[in-house]
Design a protein around this motif. Structure first.
Motif, short mmCIF file in Angstrom:
data_model
loop_
_atom_site.label_atom_id
_atom_site.label_comp_id
_atom_site.label_asym_id
_atom_site.label_seq_id
_atom_site.Cartn_x
_atom_site.Cartn_y
_atom_site.Cartn_z
N GLY A 9 0.81 -1.21 0.00
CA GLY A 9 0.00 0.00 0.00
C GLY A 9 0.84 1.26 0.00
O GLY A 9 0.55 2.23 -0.72
N GLU A 10 1.90 1.25 0.81
CA GLU A 10 2.79 2.41 0.87
C GLU A 10 3.50 2.63 -0.47
O GLU A 10 3.69 3.76 -0.92
CB GLU A 10 3.84 2.22 1.96
CG GLU A 10 3.30 2.17 3.38
CD GLU A 10 4.41 1.86 4.36
OE1 GLU A 10 5.05 2.82 4.85
OE2 GLU A 10 4.67 0.66 4.60
N LEU A 11 3.90 1.53 -1.10
CA LEU A 11 4.59 1.64 -2.38
C LEU A 11 3.69 2.25 -3.45
O LEU A 11 4.12 3.10 -4.24
CB LEU A 11 5.07 0.26 -2.84
CG LEU A 11 6.24 -0.34 -2.07
CD1 LEU A 11 6.48 -1.78 -2.51
CD2 LEU A 11 7.51 0.48 -2.30
N ASP A 57 10.99 18.75 -9.60
CA ASP A 57 11.67 19.07 -8.35
C ASP A 57 11.12 18.22 -7.20
O ASP A 57 11.88 17.71 -6.37
CB ASP A 57 11.52 20.55 -8.02
CG ASP A 57 12.33 21.44 -8.96
OD1 ASP A 57 13.27 20.92 -9.59
OD2 ASP A 57 12.00 22.64 -9.07
N GLY A 58 9.81 18.06 -7.19
CA GLY A 58 9.20 17.25 -6.14
C GLY A 58 9.60 15.80 -6.24
O GLY A 58 9.86 15.14 -5.22
N ARG A 59 9.67 15.31 -7.46
CA ARG A 59 10.08 13.91 -7.64
C ARG A 59 11.52 13.71 -7.16
O ARG A 59 11.84 12.69 -6.53
CB ARG A 59 9.95 13.50 -9.11
CG ARG A 59 8.51 13.39 -9.59
CD ARG A 59 8.42 12.61 -10.88
NE ARG A 59 9.10 13.26 -11.99
CZ ARG A 59 8.52 14.11 -12.83
NH1 ARG A 59 7.22 14.40 -12.68
NH2 ARG A 59 9.19 14.66 -13.83
N ALA A 60 12.38 14.67 -7.45
CA ALA A 60 13.77 14.56 -7.01
C ALA A 60 13.86 14.51 -5.49
O ALA A 60 14.65 13.75 -4.91
CB ALA A 60 14.59 15.73 -7.55
N ARG A 61 13.03 15.32 -4.81
CA ARG A 61 13.05 15.34 -3.34
C ARG A 61 12.54 14.03 -2.76
O ARG A 61 13.01 13.59 -1.70
CB ARG A 61 12.21 16.51 -2.81
CG ARG A 61 12.84 17.88 -3.02
CD ARG A 61 12.10 18.94 -2.21
NE ARG A 61 10.74 19.11 -2.69
CZ ARG A 61 10.38 19.98 -3.65
NH1 ARG A 61 11.30 20.74 -4.23
NH2 ARG A 61 9.12 20.09 -4.02
N MET A 62 11.60 13.39 -3.45
CA MET A 62 11.03 12.16 -2.91
C MET A 62 12.05 11.04 -2.79
O MET A 62 11.90 10.16 -1.93
CB MET A 62 9.84 11.71 -3.78
CG MET A 62 8.59 12.58 -3.61
SD MET A 62 7.16 11.90 -4.49
CE MET A 62 6.83 10.41 -3.53
N TRP A 63 13.08 11.04 -3.65
CA TRP A 63 14.08 9.99 -3.54
C TRP A 63 14.89 10.11 -2.25
O TRP A 63 15.53 9.15 -1.82
CB TRP A 63 15.04 10.04 -4.73
CG TRP A 63 14.37 9.71 -6.04
CD1 TRP A 63 14.13 10.56 -7.08
CD2 TRP A 63 13.83 8.44 -6.44
NE1 TRP A 63 13.49 9.90 -8.11
CE2 TRP A 63 13.30 8.60 -7.73
CE3 TRP A 63 13.77 7.19 -5.82
CZ2 TRP A 63 12.69 7.54 -8.43
CZ3 TRP A 63 13.17 6.14 -6.51
CH2 TRP A 63 12.64 6.32 -7.79
N GLY A 79 12.66 5.20 2.66
CA GLY A 79 13.16 3.98 2.05
C GLY A 79 12.25 3.43 0.97
O GLY A 79 12.56 2.41 0.34
N LEU A 80 11.12 4.11 0.74
CA LEU A 80 10.16 3.60 -0.24
C LEU A 80 10.69 3.73 -1.67
O LEU A 80 10.44 2.86 -2.51
CB LEU A 80 8.82 4.33 -0.09
CG LEU A 80 8.03 3.97 1.17
CD1 LEU A 80 6.86 4.92 1.36
CD2 LEU A 80 7.52 2.52 1.07
N GLY A 81 11.41 4.81 -1.95
CA GLY A 81 11.97 4.97 -3.29
C GLY A 81 12.92 3.83 -3.64
O GLY A 81 12.86 3.24 -4.72
#
Length: 316
Positions: free
Chosen positions: A116-118, A131-137, A142-144
């Protein structure tokens, strides 16, 4: 090819540039006669659907399924016989990305526990800007990293089908296509499902090596043999330095005195290894990790690294 495209929710997958909904259209252009669209599709295949060093994005496994279909499509490069070769090289790279071995079960368990988290992380990633996608990593969850491990797992699960598509091309009338198929088999047949057939595959690869028409083809096939744990010792005394080197890099020859002498010779001048192939680049495996990292003195002395799976790691 149409069926594979329709069976996949491409908008729910990500590649290097975000949502992968554009991938089927771009790959379809490889079968057309629009030169600009073809170049765009080919570039997209190699630079967007794969991560750096040939690792997997979530879009990589379904892309590989399309590539396997393209491989046998008569509309692919009727005037350029090297294009099916390139599709086989792509399958080789996917095989390397999928080389999880016993680690597959651990990744599968972690992915199931956090399914579910993934999904939520992926949905948020796909809807965010660059920019937001870059921050999410770097969000600390640890989900990325698990998304990328799950992408490698999807490739792992697809490998048996890809291997079946690659195998017939070993017998191609075009020597280079047979060589590219041998490389693909060398990575794909490391999958546990191929263990019972590996001795037969190694026998056939060894026969191909004995019949190889050029040092480039021979060296490429020897790497495939070594990747599957086969015996490359008969070629340690080959008069061609590049062939000797690829034979000596077989992970199974770590500790072999003759192989170590060959590697020491190469480590003294790694450039000579590449130059030994003349106008040809070193064998195709050296374009990608882990073999790419062996063309250094340290790498030449640690060939066992070429037999190890490449972990997912952070996005790249």
């Amino acid at each position: 090819m149409a069926d594979s495209r329709e069976d996949v929710d491409w908008s729910g997958l990500l590649h290097a540039e975000g949502p992968a909904s554009d991938t089927p259209r771009r790959l379809a252009a490889l079968l057309g006669d629009d030169v600009k669209a073809f170049v765009d599709g080919y570039t997209h295949l190699w630079s967007t659907t794969l991560r750096r060093e040939g690792r997997a994005w979530p879009a990589t496994a379904p892309t590989a399924a399309l590539v396997a279909e393209l491989l046998d499509d008569p509309l692919l490069g009727p005037d350029d016989p090297s294009l099916p070769d390139a599709m086989l090289v792509y399958l080789y790279v996917v095989g390397v990305a999928a080389d999880l071995g016993e680690g597959a079960a651990e990744i599968r368990a972690r992915a199931e526990d956090r399914a579910g988290e993934l999904r939520a992380w992926t949905d948020a990633h796909l809807s965010d800007d660059a920019d937001g996608r870059a921050r999410m990593w770097q969000d600390g969850t640890g989900l990325g990293e698990l998304v990328l491990d799950q992408a490698a797992l999807a490739c792992f699960d697809l490998v048996p089908a890809l291997l079946r598509r690659a195998l017939p091309h070993r017998a191609s009338e075009r020597a280079r296509r047979g060589t590219c198929a041998a490389a693909a088999v060398g990575s794909l047949a490391r999958h546990p499902s191929a263990s019972a057939h590996r001795p037969e595959l190694l026998d056939r690869l060894t026969s191909m090596a004995r019949a190889a028409a050029s040092p480039y083809d021979l060296a490429t096939i020897l790497i495939a043999i070594g990747h599957l744990g086969g015996d490359t010792r008969p070629w340690l005394s080959d008069p061609h330095a590049g062939v000797r080197g690829c034979a000596a890099l077989a992970p199974g020859l770590t500790g072999d005195d003759v192989a170590e002498r060959v590697r020491l010779e190469l480590a003294g001048s790694p450039r000579a290894f590449g130059e030994s192939f003349g106008d040809m680049a070193p064998p195709l495996q050296f374009q990608f990790a882990p073999y790419q990292d062996l063309l250094t003195p340290a790498g030449l002395l640690r060939p066992d690294e070429a037999g190890r799976p490449t972990p997912g790691g952070a996005a790249s």
